[in-house]
Design a protein around this motif. Structure first.
Motif, PDB file in Angstrom:
ATOM      1  N   SER A 298       0.485  -0.832   0.052  1.00 41.75           N
ATOM      2  CA  SER A 298       0.179  -0.324  -0.381  1.00 41.75           C
ATOM      3  C   SER A 298       1.154   1.463   0.012  1.00 41.75           C
ATOM      4  O   SER A 298       0.272   2.802  -0.977  1.00 41.75           O
TER       5      SER A 298
ATOM      6  N   LEU B 172       2.000   1.323  -3.509  1.00 40.33           N
ATOM      7  CA  LEU B 172       1.343   1.536  -4.631  1.00 40.33           C
ATOM      8  C   LEU B 172       0.429   2.375  -4.284  1.00 40.33           C
ATOM      9  O   LEU B 172      -0.175   3.217  -5.263  1.00 40.33           O
ATOM     10  N   ILE B 173      -0.232   2.862  -3.595  1.00 34.71           N
ATOM     11  CA  ILE B 173      -0.988   4.300  -3.036  1.00 34.71           C
ATOM     12  C   ILE B 173      -0.121   5.460  -2.994  1.00 34.71           C
ATOM     13  O   ILE B 173      -0.199   5.843  -3.226  1.00 34.71           O
TER      14      ILE B 173
ATOM     15  N   GLY C  35       2.593   5.285  -5.743  1.00 30.38           N
ATOM     16  CA  GLY C  35       1.948   4.647  -6.724  1.00 30.38           C
ATOM     17  C   GLY C  35       2.069   5.544  -8.167  1.00 30.38           C
ATOM     18  O   GLY C  35       2.253   7.107  -8.050  1.00 30.38           O
TER      19      GLY C  35
ATOM     20  N   GLN D 123      -3.291   1.803 -10.211  1.00 34.47           N
ATOM     21  CA  GLN D 123      -4.941   1.463  -9.656  1.00 34.47           C
ATOM     22  C   GLN D 123      -5.435  -0.147 -10.489  1.00 34.47           C
ATOM     23  O   GLN D 123      -4.995  -0.524 -10.033  1.00 34.47           O
TER      24      GLN D 123
ATOM     25  N   ARG E 263      -2.825  -2.016  -7.705  1.00 34.75           N
ATOM     26  CA  ARG E 263      -3.927  -2.340  -6.918  1.00 34.75           C
ATOM     27  C   ARG E 263      -4.727  -3.310  -6.911  1.00 34.75           C
ATOM     28  O   ARG E 263      -4.970  -3.856  -5.723  1.00 34.75           O
TER      29      ARG E 263
ATOM     30  N   LEU F 184      -2.975  -5.627  -4.307  1.00 33.27           N
ATOM     31  CA  LEU F 184      -4.120  -5.725  -2.514  1.00 33.27           C
ATOM     32  C   LEU F 184      -5.298  -6.380  -2.711  1.00 33.27           C
ATOM     33  O   LEU F 184      -5.253  -7.156  -1.650  1.00 33.27           O
TER      34      LEU F 184
END
Length: 126
Positions: free
Chosen positions: A53, A56-57, A60, A65, A68, A72
């Protein structure tokens, strides 16, 4: 939307197979008197959702997206939903929503145990 669903489905299938293989392998090594395999799967999943996270978040890029959805939601969702529970609890904690975090832990554990017991009870009666 369709692309995300396909990524989630693919990741979920792979995650479920990984969960089965790792859990079964660990149980065969250490015995079946304690759920060592499930515990290890949950610990690995919780670690990976935290790490991924951030990557990627929080950091990212353009593919965040899609990755994820694949990793995830799909892979870790199929591997263990405990990772999502852990991440969401820590999100509440870091947002200083301590009462909500504690309530989420209590309600999740207690109600899921009750729901499982209800399912077992009903299943055994039918």
């Amino acid at each position: 939307m369709i692309k995300d669903l396909l990524l989630i489905a693919c990741g979920g299938g792979v995650g479920a197979v990984f969960r089965f293989l790792l859990s079964r392998g660990v149980q065969s090594l250490f015995g079946f008197t304690f759920p060592y395999g499930t515990l290890l799967v949950n610990l690995i999943g919780a670690f990976l959702i935290g790490l991924l996270s951030v990557l990627l978040i929080e950091r990212g890029g353009n593919l965040a997206q899609e990755l994820r959805a694949l990793l995830l939601i799909g892979l870790l969702g199929g591997f263990t939903t405990f990772s999502s529970f852990s991440y969401e609890t820590l999100e509440l904690w870091e947002s200083r929503e301590l009462l909500k975090a504690a309530l989420y832990i209590l309600v999740s554990v207690a109600f899921c145990l009750i729901a499982t017991w209800c399912g077992l009870t009903i299943g055994r009666k039918i």
